[in-house]
Scaffold this motif. Structure first.
Motif, PDB file in Angstrom:
ATOM      1  N   VAL A 223     -19.176   5.161  -1.791  1.00  0.00           N
ATOM      2  CA  VAL A 223     -18.095   5.670  -2.644  1.00  0.00           C
ATOM      3  C   VAL A 223     -17.648   7.070  -2.256  1.00  0.00           C
ATOM      4  N   SER A 224     -18.517   7.869  -1.649  1.00  0.00           N
ATOM      5  CA  SER A 224     -18.140   9.228  -1.256  1.00  0.00           C
ATOM      6  C   SER A 224     -17.099   9.244  -0.141  1.00  0.00           C
ATOM      7  N   ARG A 225     -16.946   8.117   0.551  1.00  0.00           N
ATOM      8  CA  ARG A 225     -15.959   8.032   1.636  1.00  0.00           C
ATOM      9  C   ARG A 225     -14.607   7.516   1.179  1.00  0.00           C
ATOM     10  N   LEU A 226     -14.508   7.015  -0.032  1.00  0.00           N
ATOM     11  CA  LEU A 226     -13.253   6.421  -0.487  1.00  0.00           C
ATOM     12  C   LEU A 226     -12.195   7.494  -0.713  1.00  0.00           C
ATOM     13  N   PRO A 227     -10.926   7.162  -0.460  1.00  0.00           N
ATOM     14  CA  PRO A 227      -9.856   8.141  -0.658  1.00  0.00           C
ATOM     15  C   PRO A 227      -9.677   8.499  -2.128  1.00  0.00           C
ATOM     16  N   ASP A 228      -9.202   9.722  -2.381  1.00  0.00           N
ATOM     17  CA  ASP A 228      -9.141  10.205  -3.765  1.00  0.00           C
ATOM     18  C   ASP A 228      -8.058   9.538  -4.596  1.00  0.00           C
ATOM     19  N   TYR A 229      -7.186   8.751  -3.952  1.00  0.00           N
ATOM     20  CA  TYR A 229      -6.137   8.058  -4.698  1.00  0.00           C
ATOM     21  C   TYR A 229      -6.552   6.644  -5.112  1.00  0.00           C
ATOM     22  N   ALA A 230      -7.790   6.250  -4.789  1.00  0.00           N
ATOM     23  CA  ALA A 230      -8.267   4.906  -5.124  1.00  0.00           C
ATOM     24  C   ALA A 230      -9.254   4.964  -6.285  1.00  0.00           C
ATOM     25  N   ARG A 231      -9.336   3.863  -7.028  1.00  0.00           N
ATOM     26  CA  ARG A 231     -10.348   3.658  -8.064  1.00  0.00           C
ATOM     27  C   ARG A 231     -11.206   2.465  -7.654  1.00  0.00           C
ATOM     28  N   ILE A 232     -12.418   2.388  -8.180  1.00  0.00           N
ATOM     29  CA  ILE A 232     -13.309   1.310  -7.767  1.00  0.00           C
ATOM     30  C   ILE A 232     -14.026   0.704  -8.964  1.00  0.00           C
ATOM     31  N   VAL A 233     -14.156  -0.625  -8.952  1.00  0.00           N
ATOM     32  CA  VAL A 233     -14.961  -1.368  -9.925  1.00  0.00           C
ATOM     33  C   VAL A 233     -16.262  -1.748  -9.232  1.00  0.00           C
ATOM     34  N   ARG A 234     -17.384  -1.310  -9.776  1.00  0.00           N
ATOM     35  CA  ARG A 234     -18.698  -1.588  -9.195  1.00  0.00           C
ATOM     36  C   ARG A 234     -19.522  -2.449 -10.153  1.00  0.00           C
ATOM     37  N   ALA A 235     -20.431  -3.237  -9.579  1.00  0.00           N
ATOM     38  CA  ALA A 235     -21.318  -4.137 -10.333  1.00  0.00           C
ATOM     39  C   ALA A 235     -20.511  -5.235 -11.023  1.00  0.00           C
ATOM     40  N   TRP A 236     -21.139  -5.948 -11.957  1.00  0.00           N
ATOM     41  CA  TRP A 236     -20.544  -7.158 -12.530  1.00  0.00           C
ATOM     42  C   TRP A 236     -20.477  -7.057 -14.045  1.00  0.00           C
ATOM     43  N   SER A 237     -19.299  -7.276 -14.578  1.00  0.00           N
ATOM     44  CA  SER A 237     -19.090  -7.169 -16.027  1.00  0.00           C
ATOM     45  C   SER A 237     -19.528  -8.422 -16.769  1.00  0.00           C
ATOM     46  N   GLY A 238     -19.546  -9.570 -16.079  1.00  0.00           N
ATOM     47  CA  GLY A 238     -19.763 -10.860 -16.725  1.00  0.00           C
ATOM     48  C   GLY A 238     -18.469 -11.597 -17.017  1.00  0.00           C
ATOM     49  N   HIS A 239     -17.328 -10.951 -16.752  1.00  0.00           N
ATOM     50  CA  HIS A 239     -16.018 -11.566 -16.978  1.00  0.00           C
ATOM     51  C   HIS A 239     -15.793 -12.723 -16.002  1.00  0.00           C
ATOM     52  N   PRO A 240     -15.113 -13.796 -16.415  1.00  0.00           N
ATOM     53  CA  PRO A 240     -14.870 -14.933 -15.520  1.00  0.00           C
ATOM     54  C   PRO A 240     -14.035 -14.618 -14.276  1.00  0.00           C
ATOM     55  N   TYR A 241     -13.338 -13.476 -14.242  1.00  0.00           N
ATOM     56  CA  TYR A 241     -12.594 -13.131 -13.030  1.00  0.00           C
ATOM     57  C   TYR A 241     -13.528 -12.788 -11.877  1.00  0.00           C
ATOM     58  N   VAL A 242     -14.753 -12.408 -12.149  1.00  0.00           N
ATOM     59  CA  VAL A 242     -15.791 -12.138 -11.156  1.00  0.00           C
ATOM     60  C   VAL A 242     -15.275 -11.202 -10.051  1.00  0.00           C
ATOM     61  N   MET A 243     -14.959 -11.731  -8.870  1.00  0.00           N
ATOM     62  CA  MET A 243     -14.542 -10.911  -7.733  1.00  0.00           C
ATOM     63  C   MET A 243     -13.156 -10.297  -7.911  1.00  0.00           C
ATOM     64  N   MET A 244     -12.462 -10.687  -8.941  1.00  0.00           N
ATOM     65  CA  MET A 244     -11.121 -10.163  -9.217  1.00  0.00           C
ATOM     66  C   MET A 244     -11.096  -9.360 -10.514  1.00  0.00           C
ATOM     67  N   PHE A 245     -12.257  -8.984 -11.035  1.00  0.00           N
ATOM     68  CA  PHE A 245     -12.291  -8.265 -12.301  1.00  0.00           C
ATOM     69  C   PHE A 245     -11.541  -6.936 -12.186  1.00  0.00           C
ATOM     70  N   GLY A 246     -10.674  -6.679 -13.148  1.00  0.00           N
ATOM     71  CA  GLY A 246      -9.820  -5.496 -13.134  1.00  0.00           C
ATOM     72  C   GLY A 246      -8.371  -5.832 -12.858  1.00  0.00           C
ATOM     73  N   LEU A 247      -8.128  -7.032 -12.325  1.00  0.00           N
ATOM     74  CA  LEU A 247      -6.768  -7.472 -12.039  1.00  0.00           C
ATOM     75  C   LEU A 247      -6.033  -7.828 -13.326  1.00  0.00           C
ATOM     76  N   ASP A 248      -4.763  -7.467 -13.393  1.00  0.00           N
ATOM     77  CA  ASP A 248      -3.899  -7.916 -14.472  1.00  0.00           C
ATOM     78  C   ASP A 248      -2.465  -7.979 -13.956  1.00  0.00           C
ATOM     79  N   ARG A 249      -1.532  -8.260 -14.824  1.00  0.00           N
ATOM     80  CA  ARG A 249      -0.144  -8.479 -14.414  1.00  0.00           C
ATOM     81  C   ARG A 249       0.583  -7.207 -13.975  1.00  0.00           C
ATOM     82  N   SER A 250      -0.050  -6.055 -14.130  1.00  0.00           N
ATOM     83  CA  SER A 250       0.601  -4.805 -13.740  1.00  0.00           C
ATOM     84  C   SER A 250       0.563  -4.558 -12.239  1.00  0.00           C
TER      85      SER A 250
END
Length: 266
Positions: free
Chosen positions: A68-95
């Motif tokens: 994470v220390s190498r990621l650009p400052d304009y990016a956000r990151i989702v780490r670990a697993w929430s349990g949501h059914p989106y799994v590998m796409m968790f955080g995605l929405d229509r926006s």
């Protein structure tokens, strides 16, 4: 422009063995760094194309692989697993305006990557409406359910071909190809450069050409390697158990499909 990145590792350049993708093995650190470099390249390409908001889902195993220390400052990151059914796409929405897939691999039952699998190593094959399906298939449909076009994928040659069949307008970069337990890969540094340029190209084209239409209904068939795993998951509501190692689930609601896959495959 708002961009979602789903990042896996088994389809990153030069990766060949399971020891290279599992924490605790000495080889893991090198390929964790490569996964990070390929994700950064995708961020840079997206930024060059005009992205102002980038959300990355670390989507391999623990969900805590990217440095994470190498990621650009304009990016956000989702780490670990929430349990949501989106799994590998968790955080995605229509926006979001587009979805990118980095380090993806071919499906269980294919032979273009020695690490080919779908969800986990207990599953021998997953099909959707009679077609062999990968994690990319499941996740691209998740993007489509949110009206987000899947526009770019990097990974092994097999998953690139599958992505182009699923979404004919998708830009793909094949970084490796499997032959039995071996791989032939381009140099990791070249893969990084090609991903950066490929993402910029994909995001400066007409994104609507990658719009994916969801089927009107879904028949999900999951074949397990072990009959006891199928039996254990056969009690999920609506699941049929037609054979010892096989489960079937049918729905016209894709979120219900995602929920079923989430709980059947754990």
């Amino acid at each position: 422009m708002k961009i979602f990145i789903s990042a896996d590792i088994e389809g990153c350049a030069a990766i060949t063995s399971w020891d290279e993708v599992h924490k605790g093995h000495t080889e893991y650190q090198e390929f964790r760094e490569q996964m990070t470099s390929e994700v950064i390249a995708a961020c840079e390409g997206a930024r060059a194309a005009g992205a102002t908001d980038i959300l990355i889902k670390d989507a391999h195993e623990s969900g805590c692989n990217l440095i994470v220390s190498r990621l650009p400052d304009y990016a956000r990151i989702v780490r670990a697993w929430s349990g949501h059914p989106y799994v590998m796409m968790f955080g995605l929405d229509r926006s979001f305006d587009a979805a990118l897939f980095i380090g993806y691999h071919d499906a269980a039952g294919s032979d273009t990557n020695p690490l080919a699998h779908t969800m986990n190593d207990r599953i021998a094959r997953l099909s959707i409406n009679g077609e062999l399906s990968s994690e990319l298939t499941v996740n691209a449909y998740t993007a489509a359910m949110n009206s987000v076009p899947p526009v770019f994928l990097s990974g092994d040659r097999g998953i690139c071909a599958a992505a182009e069949r699923l979404v004919p307008g998708m830009k793909t970069i094949a970084v490796s190809e499997g032959f039995g337990r071996a791989t032939v890969s381009i140099a990791p540094t070249r893969a990084v450069r090609m991903i950066r340029d490929g993402v910029e190209e994909a995001l400066t084209r007409d994104l609507s050409r990658c719009a994916l239409t969801l089927p009107e209904w879904f028949e999900i068939v999951i074949e397990f390697n072990n009959a006891s795993d199928a039996y254990r998951s056969s009690f999920y509501p609506g699941v049929e158990h037609p054979k010892a190692c096989t489960l079937r689930f049918v729905s016209n609601d894709y979120f219900e499909v995602l929920r079923a896959i989430r709980y059947i495959t754990v």
